[in-house]
Write a protein that holds these residues in place. Sequence first.
Motif, PDB file in Angstrom:
ATOM      1  N   HIS A  76       0.837  -1.206   0.000  1.00  0.00           N
ATOM      2  CA  HIS A  76       0.000   0.000   0.000  1.00  0.00           C
ATOM      3  C   HIS A  76       0.868   1.251   0.000  1.00  0.00           C
ATOM      4  N   VAL A  77       1.954   1.251   0.774  1.00  0.00           N
ATOM      5  CA  VAL A  77       2.856   2.410   0.816  1.00  0.00           C
ATOM      6  C   VAL A  77       3.551   2.587  -0.531  1.00  0.00           C
ATOM      7  N   ALA A  81       2.409   6.250  -1.663  1.00  0.00           N
ATOM      8  CA  ALA A  81       3.449   7.263  -1.442  1.00  0.00           C
ATOM      9  C   ALA A  81       4.478   7.280  -2.569  1.00  0.00           C
ATOM     10  N   LEU A  82       4.822   6.110  -3.094  1.00  0.00           N
ATOM     11  CA  LEU A  82       5.859   6.036  -4.119  1.00  0.00           C
ATOM     12  C   LEU A  82       5.303   5.788  -5.526  1.00  0.00           C
ATOM     13  N   ALA A  83       3.989   5.796  -5.669  1.00  0.00           N
ATOM     14  CA  ALA A  83       3.288   5.705  -6.968  1.00  0.00           C
ATOM     15  C   ALA A  83       3.789   4.561  -7.843  1.00  0.00           C
ATOM     16  N   ASN A 105      12.990   1.241   2.735  1.00  0.00           N
ATOM     17  CA  ASN A 105      13.727   0.592   3.818  1.00  0.00           C
ATOM     18  C   ASN A 105      14.633   1.574   4.542  1.00  0.00           C
ATOM     19  N   LEU A 106      15.255   2.492   3.817  1.00  0.00           N
ATOM     20  CA  LEU A 106      16.128   3.492   4.430  1.00  0.00           C
ATOM     21  C   LEU A 106      15.322   4.433   5.322  1.00  0.00           C
ATOM     22  N   LEU A 107      14.160   4.853   4.857  1.00  0.00           N
ATOM     23  CA  LEU A 107      13.310   5.713   5.671  1.00  0.00           C
ATOM     24  C   LEU A 107      12.838   4.993   6.939  1.00  0.00           C
ATOM     25  N   ILE A 115       5.652   7.820   5.722  1.00  0.00           N
ATOM     26  CA  ILE A 115       6.542   7.837   4.561  1.00  0.00           C
ATOM     27  C   ILE A 115       6.230   9.005   3.643  1.00  0.00           C
ATOM     28  N   SER A 116       4.958   9.330   3.452  1.00  0.00           N
ATOM     29  CA  SER A 116       4.587  10.436   2.570  1.00  0.00           C
ATOM     30  C   SER A 116       5.162  11.759   3.081  1.00  0.00           C
TER      31      SER A 116
END
Length: 138
Positions: A76-77, A81-83, A105-107, A115-116
């Motif tokens: 879903h993310v 958030a990353l389209a 993963n870094l975030l 994340i957004s």
Amino acid sequence: MRVWPLAAGSGLEPWHDHFQCLIEVTRTTEIFDPARKTFVPRAEQPALYLCTRQASAEELAQAIRGHWAIENQLHHVLDTALAEDACRIRRNPGVFAGLRHLALNLLRANGQTNISQALYRNALCLDLVLNYADVREQ
């Protein structure tokens, strides 16, 4: 949730013997009705699962919820958030998928939960991106 044990030889094919139990999950969901401006219950068909080992209903419920946690926390993310679904890359799409996973993963490794918002803040200030800790150092 209901669990039924399956006897050996209860299937039509030889590989059916691997299944140990049948699981029925009834979910309660609500959808927003804009005319009433409230949430109303939605009727759903029960979901059926086959399991290759015997387990209690509590253990099986945790496993099913764990599966959906992966869907909600990862896919879903990536989609919102990353389209990822809107991506039009047709040559080597796996490279960019890997970059999206690396960024996520870094975030997450640096304690970001939204994340957004983290992507927005990082877009405004490159210093934030450069100050993230190396995941291998933790």
